[in-house]
Design a protein around this motif. Sequence first.
Motif, short mmCIF file in Angstrom:
data_model
loop_
_atom_site.label_atom_id
_atom_site.label_comp_id
_atom_site.label_asym_id
_atom_site.label_seq_id
_atom_site.Cartn_x
_atom_site.Cartn_y
_atom_site.Cartn_z
N ILE A 111 0.86 -1.18 0.00
CA ILE A 111 0.00 0.00 0.00
C ILE A 111 0.89 1.23 0.00
N LEU A 112 0.79 2.05 -1.04
CA LEU A 112 1.52 3.32 -1.12
C LEU A 112 0.50 4.43 -0.94
N ASP A 113 0.51 5.07 0.23
CA ASP A 113 -0.56 6.01 0.55
C ASP A 113 -0.15 6.91 1.70
N ASP A 114 -0.66 8.13 1.70
CA ASP A 114 -0.41 9.05 2.82
C ASP A 114 -1.60 9.17 3.76
N ASP A 115 -2.65 8.40 3.53
CA ASP A 115 -3.89 8.50 4.30
C ASP A 115 -3.70 8.01 5.73
N SER A 116 -3.89 8.91 6.69
CA SER A 116 -3.66 8.57 8.10
C SER A 116 -4.66 7.56 8.65
N SER A 117 -5.80 7.35 7.98
CA SER A 117 -6.76 6.35 8.46
C SER A 117 -6.14 4.95 8.44
N LEU A 118 -5.10 4.77 7.64
CA LEU A 118 -4.47 3.45 7.52
C LEU A 118 -3.68 3.06 8.77
N HIS A 119 -3.49 4.00 9.70
CA HIS A 119 -2.86 3.66 10.98
C HIS A 119 -3.70 2.61 11.71
N LYS A 120 -4.98 2.55 11.40
CA LYS A 120 -5.88 1.61 12.07
C LYS A 120 -5.97 0.25 11.37
N LEU A 121 -5.17 0.06 10.32
CA LEU A 121 -5.13 -1.26 9.69
C LEU A 121 -4.77 -2.31 10.72
N GLY A 122 -5.30 -3.51 10.54
CA GLY A 122 -4.90 -4.61 11.41
C GLY A 122 -3.40 -4.86 11.24
N GLU A 123 -2.75 -5.33 12.27
CA GLU A 123 -1.29 -5.54 12.24
C GLU A 123 -0.84 -6.41 11.08
N GLU A 124 -1.67 -7.41 10.71
CA GLU A 124 -1.28 -8.30 9.61
C GLU A 124 -1.25 -7.56 8.27
N ASN A 125 -2.00 -6.47 8.14
CA ASN A 125 -2.01 -5.68 6.90
C ASN A 125 -1.16 -4.42 6.99
N LYS A 126 -1.05 -3.86 8.17
CA LYS A 126 -0.35 -2.58 8.35
C LYS A 126 1.12 -2.68 7.95
N LYS A 127 1.73 -3.84 8.12
CA LYS A 127 3.15 -3.99 7.80
C LYS A 127 3.42 -3.88 6.30
N TYR A 128 2.37 -3.87 5.48
CA TYR A 128 2.51 -3.74 4.02
C TYR A 128 2.27 -2.31 3.54
N TRP A 129 2.12 -1.40 4.48
CA TRP A 129 1.82 0.01 4.17
C TRP A 129 3.09 0.84 4.22
N VAL A 130 3.33 1.58 3.14
CA VAL A 130 4.38 2.59 3.10
C VAL A 130 3.67 3.93 3.18
N ARG A 131 3.83 4.60 4.32
CA ARG A 131 3.15 5.88 4.50
C ARG A 131 4.03 7.00 3.95
#
Length: 156
Positions: A111-131
């Motif tokens: 996930i390439l995104d600056d959206d701060s709502s993604l801080h609430k992603l579950g831990e299993e998905n959050k590790k794939y986020w590049v903020r």
Amino acid sequence: MSNIIFLDLDGVLITTPSWKADQIDVDGYSMFNKKCVENFNLLTENLECEIWLSSTRRMTKNLEEFRKIFSNRNIEKEIAGFLPIPKSYNTPRIDEIESFLRKEKVGNFLILDDDSSLHKLGEENKKYWVRTHLTIGFDSEKLAEAKNIITNLWKL
């Protein structure tokens, strides 16, 4: 489904501050940050993946129009699709992405995104986020972060 990169535009490839009007390119659409585009191309070259646009801008143009816009900006990998358009314009990005991941069989994702709502992603998905940051975008630091995720978390 194969490997997917969920791509936002504002704050990733478009780095115009929200308080300024976008600079417009020769084709009449917003200008992309050239360095961010170079970094995105470096990320996706030789990478088997699909690009899925998650930006709210997907609600203003169709897939073919975005493919032309990306081509005009020298983005080498073609967009495969859009995250499904939500019924409500105010649907948080986190809900769109998590719903898509629940419904589709996705191999690996980023996930390439600056959206701060993604801080609430579950831990299993959050590790794939590049903020990314709105006015900096997909810089060399974020490129390295994304490559690290692909190298260490993707099952290739």
